[in-house]
Design a protein around this motif. Structure first.
Motif, PDB file in Angstrom:
ATOM      1  N   ARG A 185       0.825  -1.201   0.000  1.00  0.00           N
ATOM      2  CA  ARG A 185       0.000   0.000   0.000  1.00  0.00           C
ATOM      3  C   ARG A 185       0.866   1.261   0.000  1.00  0.00           C
ATOM      4  N   LEU A 186       1.970   1.246   0.769  1.00  0.00           N
ATOM      5  CA  LEU A 186       2.890   2.386   0.770  1.00  0.00           C
ATOM      6  C   LEU A 186       3.384   2.669  -0.647  1.00  0.00           C
ATOM      7  N   SER A 187       3.828   1.603  -1.321  1.00  0.00           N
ATOM      8  CA  SER A 187       4.348   1.752  -2.679  1.00  0.00           C
ATOM      9  C   SER A 187       3.279   2.283  -3.620  1.00  0.00           C
ATOM     10  N   CYS A 188       2.057   1.751  -3.512  1.00  0.00           N
ATOM     11  CA  CYS A 188       0.964   2.172  -4.390  1.00  0.00           C
ATOM     12  C   CYS A 188       0.602   3.633  -4.144  1.00  0.00           C
ATOM     13  N   ASN A 189       0.501   4.024  -2.878  1.00  0.00           N
ATOM     14  CA  ASN A 189       0.148   5.404  -2.573  1.00  0.00           C
ATOM     15  C   ASN A 189       1.237   6.383  -3.022  1.00  0.00           C
ATOM     16  N   LEU A 190       2.490   5.979  -2.877  1.00  0.00           N
ATOM     17  CA  LEU A 190       3.583   6.838  -3.345  1.00  0.00           C
ATOM     18  C   LEU A 190       3.534   7.013  -4.865  1.00  0.00           C
ATOM     19  N   ASN A 191       3.308   5.913  -5.564  1.00  0.00           N
ATOM     20  CA  ASN A 191       3.231   5.988  -7.024  1.00  0.00           C
ATOM     21  C   ASN A 191       2.009   6.782  -7.469  1.00  0.00           C
ATOM     22  N   ASN A 192       0.909   6.588  -6.752  1.00  0.00           N
ATOM     23  CA  ASN A 192      -0.310   7.336  -7.067  1.00  0.00           C
ATOM     24  C   ASN A 192      -0.085   8.831  -6.831  1.00  0.00           C
ATOM     25  N   ALA A 193       0.650   9.169  -5.769  1.00  0.00           N
ATOM     26  CA  ALA A 193       0.969  10.570  -5.493  1.00  0.00           C
ATOM     27  C   ALA A 193       1.815  11.171  -6.610  1.00  0.00           C
ATOM     28  N   ALA A 194       2.747  10.369  -7.129  1.00  0.00           N
ATOM     29  CA  ALA A 194       3.571  10.839  -8.252  1.00  0.00           C
ATOM     30  C   ALA A 194       2.696  11.152  -9.466  1.00  0.00           C
ATOM     31  N   CYS A 195       1.705  10.294  -9.714  1.00  0.00           N
ATOM     32  CA  CYS A 195       0.764  10.532 -10.821  1.00  0.00           C
ATOM     33  C   CYS A 195       0.005  11.834 -10.608  1.00  0.00           C
ATOM     34  N   LYS A 196      -0.496  12.041  -9.390  1.00  0.00           N
ATOM     35  CA  LYS A 196      -1.291  13.235  -9.097  1.00  0.00           C
ATOM     36  C   LYS A 196      -0.452  14.507  -9.244  1.00  0.00           C
ATOM     37  N   LEU A 197       0.814  14.436  -8.865  1.00  0.00           N
ATOM     38  CA  LEU A 197       1.699  15.592  -9.046  1.00  0.00           C
ATOM     39  C   LEU A 197       1.824  15.950 -10.524  1.00  0.00           C
ATOM     40  N   LYS A 198       1.999  14.925 -11.357  1.00  0.00           N
ATOM     41  CA  LYS A 198       2.145  15.176 -12.791  1.00  0.00           C
ATOM     42  C   LYS A 198       0.848  15.691 -13.405  1.00  0.00           C
ATOM     43  N   LEU A 199      -0.280  15.306 -12.831  1.00  0.00           N
ATOM     44  CA  LEU A 199      -1.578  15.760 -13.330  1.00  0.00           C
ATOM     45  C   LEU A 199      -1.982  17.114 -12.757  1.00  0.00           C
ATOM     46  N   GLY A 200      -1.176  17.633 -11.817  1.00  0.00           N
ATOM     47  CA  GLY A 200      -1.490  18.925 -11.209  1.00  0.00           C
ATOM     48  C   GLY A 200      -2.517  18.837 -10.101  1.00  0.00           C
ATOM     49  N   GLU A 201      -2.808  17.633  -9.598  1.00  0.00           N
ATOM     50  CA  GLU A 201      -3.775  17.452  -8.506  1.00  0.00           C
ATOM     51  C   GLU A 201      -3.005  17.443  -7.181  1.00  0.00           C
ATOM     52  N   TYR A 202      -2.583  18.635  -6.745  1.00  0.00           N
ATOM     53  CA  TYR A 202      -1.629  18.752  -5.646  1.00  0.00           C
ATOM     54  C   TYR A 202      -2.239  18.408  -4.288  1.00  0.00           C
ATOM     55  N   HIS A 203      -3.486  18.777  -4.061  1.00  0.00           N
ATOM     56  CA  HIS A 203      -4.110  18.452  -2.773  1.00  0.00           C
ATOM     57  C   HIS A 203      -4.271  16.936  -2.617  1.00  0.00           C
ATOM     58  N   GLU A 204      -4.638  16.269  -3.716  1.00  0.00           N
ATOM     59  CA  GLU A 204      -4.766  14.807  -3.667  1.00  0.00           C
ATOM     60  C   GLU A 204      -3.404  14.157  -3.462  1.00  0.00           C
ATOM     61  N   ALA A 205      -2.366  14.733  -4.088  1.00  0.00           N
ATOM     62  CA  ALA A 205      -1.008  14.200  -3.925  1.00  0.00           C
ATOM     63  C   ALA A 205      -0.561  14.300  -2.472  1.00  0.00           C
ATOM     64  N   SER A 206      -0.816  15.445  -1.847  1.00  0.00           N
ATOM     65  CA  SER A 206      -0.405  15.611  -0.436  1.00  0.00           C
ATOM     66  C   SER A 206      -1.205  14.674   0.472  1.00  0.00           C
ATOM     67  N   ARG A 207      -2.473  14.439   0.153  1.00  0.00           N
ATOM     68  CA  ARG A 207      -3.301  13.526   0.960  1.00  0.00           C
ATOM     69  C   ARG A 207      -2.738  12.102   0.906  1.00  0.00           C
ATOM     70  N   LEU A 208      -2.343  11.661  -0.274  1.00  0.00           N
ATOM     71  CA  LEU A 208      -1.793  10.311  -0.425  1.00  0.00           C
ATOM     72  C   LEU A 208      -0.465  10.164   0.311  1.00  0.00           C
ATOM     73  N   CYS A 209       0.374  11.204   0.244  1.00  0.00           N
ATOM     74  CA  CYS A 209       1.650  11.166   0.966  1.00  0.00           C
ATOM     75  C   CYS A 209       1.422  11.121   2.483  1.00  0.00           C
ATOM     76  N   THR A 210       0.392  11.838   2.945  1.00  0.00           N
ATOM     77  CA  THR A 210       0.058  11.821   4.371  1.00  0.00           C
ATOM     78  C   THR A 210      -0.338  10.416   4.816  1.00  0.00           C
ATOM     79  N   LYS A 211      -1.081   9.700   3.979  1.00  0.00           N
ATOM     80  CA  LYS A 211      -1.462   8.318   4.287  1.00  0.00           C
ATOM     81  C   LYS A 211      -0.232   7.434   4.451  1.00  0.00           C
ATOM     82  N   VAL A 212       0.780   7.679   3.611  1.00  0.00           N
ATOM     83  CA  VAL A 212       2.029   6.914   3.727  1.00  0.00           C
ATOM     84  C   VAL A 212       2.733   7.248   5.040  1.00  0.00           C
ATOM     85  N   LEU A 213       2.784   8.539   5.378  1.00  0.00           N
ATOM     86  CA  LEU A 213       3.501   8.976   6.572  1.00  0.00           C
ATOM     87  C   LEU A 213       2.804   8.552   7.859  1.00  0.00           C
ATOM     88  N   GLU A 214       1.511   8.283   7.810  1.00  0.00           N
ATOM     89  CA  GLU A 214       0.801   7.746   8.977  1.00  0.00           C
ATOM     90  C   GLU A 214       1.296   6.344   9.327  1.00  0.00           C
TER      91      GLU A 214
END
Length: 497
Positions: free
Chosen positions: A395-424
């Motif tokens: 799940r950590l790997s998936c959320n990190l990769n998903n965050a990378a996708c969101k960054l490239k798509l310009g969905e910054y709030h979603e990217a930060s949310r996914l990174c927060t899930k990893v850091l929890e």
């Protein structure tokens, strides 16, 4: 040829696929016949020394099948022929109507061409040889004597295989080599060959007319790199054949990770971040001893790209490869990660990898399947603690990769949310801190961005990407502060001005 007055080109003799025309200074070979409007049929005598339509005065009515060869655009023929032949393709036959101002003008060319005559020429373009000034200063001319195959040409740093023979104008052999292999730009081959080979296609043969400056280099003592005593006023003729080449790509831009393609891959697609990659590779030291070996034909090595599962240099090279590609990759110690840090490879050395990319699955497909698998493990109570721990890692790997996708798509709030899930789950995950800092920076939440990037630097102070991001963040903060100052200055000026 009848004395009619056709006004347009005759149809092509054969279907033509590519629109290619002779260029200025090329040498076209033509069959032609000519006639004066309302007058005599014209042929040139093949025995004339110059074979030059502009200068020919001994026009005759006798026929000849000897082709005429001239240099295009250099006033060796009347202007109308220069302009007409330049519009033709190989194998084309056309009739041109040439007015007096593009022919012999008011004076004509007695006795066959009266003053102010319109001329007609029936021309077949048999072929042409292109002469190119490769340096723009007349120091290196190239004439193709045998066409190559395909459309690609070598680039800087590519490894080429050539045959060449260099002679002086009097025929004296200067140097000769069969099967010479070198990297374009290397000093071991004369500059003319390095310049010319970048314009050639596989299998092409060309003649080079070379001035001394481009033929041989001088050392600090002013002597040439040949054993012959050659005057600096000498010109050199080089016969050059490009047999083949191997593409060499500087992956990092500093020649510390270099890829040489041995076998081209399929299509145009390459792995991206988070792709599931299947490879076979062997890493060797400078002395040829094997340092590491991964995968086989029966069971390739599988990893997720850009997840620090292999060393950085090799990974950067692999994500530039296409399915089925085989390459030699040289990785400097600086990009070897744990190998370089542990001293297994000296700082002045490198690892040489033989790599084959078997297959890969792009990020979005990997993410979907990984997330489904992780969620399934979470909700099925029949799995053990170890299996659920593996699911958390997934799940950590998936959320990190998903965050990378969101960054490239310009969905910054979603990217930060996914990174927060990893850091929890993993508060010291450098990649999550790094990407969340990027997301915060893009929405101008600079304090949060700085807190994350400083934490990442504390955990991994030597991480190159994190240090670069910290620098970019500082630059962005300064730019934002300057922008805010300008806004407030404008506001106060309007209020109190």
């Amino acid at each position: 040829m009848p004395n009619s007055d056709p006004m347009s080109a005759v149809a092509m003799k054969m279907p033509l696929v590519l629109t290619v025309f002779p260029s200025n200074k090329s040498l076209p070979r033509i069959h032609f016949s000519g006639w004066v409007k309302g007058g005599a049929t014209l042929e040139y005598e093949s025995s004339t020394h110059h074979q030059n339509i502009r200068n020919i005065t001994n026009w005759t009515t006798s026929s000849t099948t000897t082709p005429l060869c001239f240099k295009l655009g250099q006033c060796e023929v009347i202007k109308g022929l220069d302009e007409g032949v330049a519009t033709m393709q190989k194998g084309e036959r056309a009739v041109f109507s040439i007015p007096p101002n593009l022919a012999y003008g008011e004076l004509g060319s007695p006795p066959f061409i009266p003053p102010s005559s319109t001329l007609f020429f029936d021309i077949e373009l048999l072929s042409w040889t292109t002469i190119r000034d490769l340096t723009g200063d007349g120091g290196l001319f190239k004439k193709i004597t045998r066409d190559g195959h395909g459309w690609a040409t070598p680039r800087d740093a590519d490894q080429v295989l050539v045959n060449y023979e260099a002679r002086l104008e009097n025929g004296t052999l200067v140097t000769k080599s069969e099967g010479a292999e070198f990297h374009i730009g290397d000093a071991c081959i004369c500059p003319a060959i390095s310049i010319a080979v970048k314009t050639m296609r596989r299998g092409e043969v060309a003649e080079l007319a070379v001035k001394f400056l481009y033929g041989f280099k001088e050392d600090v003592n002013g002597t040439t790199n040949t054993e012959s005593c050659i005057s600096s006023a000498s010109n050199i003729a080089i016969q050059l054949e490009l047999i083949s080449w191997k593409s060499v790509i500087d992956i990092t831009g500093d020649r510390k990770v270099v890829k040489k393609i041995i076998k081209a891959g399929e299509g145009f697609d390459c792995p991206n971040e988070g792709s599931l990659v299947k490879v076979i590779y062997i890493g060797k030291l400078d002395d040829g001893s094997v340092m590491e070996r991964k995968g086989s034909e029966e069971e390739p090595f599988v990893f997720v790209s850009l997840q620090e599962q292999i060393n950085e240099g090799l990974e950067r090279a692999i994500i530039t490869m296409k399915k089925g590609e085989q390459a030699l990759v040289t990785v400097d110690a600086e990009y070897l990660g744990s190998y370089g840090a542990s001293g297994l490879v000296s700082a002045s050395s490198a690892l040489h990898y033989e790599v084959q990319l078997i297959d890969f699955t792009k990020m979005k497909y990997v993410l979907n399947s990984c997330l489904q698998a992780a969620n399934y493990v979470d909700f099925d109570h029949s799995f053990t603690k170890d299996e659920k721990r593996a699911a958390d890692s997934l799940r950590l790997s998936c959320n990190l990769n998903n965050a990378a996708c969101k960054l490239k798509l310009g969905e910054y709030h979603e990217a930060s949310r996914l990174c927060t899930k990893v850091l929890e789950i993993d508060p010291f995950n450098v990649k999550a801190l790094y990407r969340r800092s990027q997301a915060y920076k893009q929405v101008s939440e600079f304090e949060k961005a700085e807190a994350d990037i400083k934490t990442a630097l504390t955990i991994d102070p030597n991480n190159r990407d994190v240090k670069l991001e910290h620098k970019e963040l500082k630059d962005k903060q300064r730019e934002y502060t300057r922008y805010q100052s300008e806004i407030f200055s404008t506001m106060f000026a309007r209020i109190y001005g």
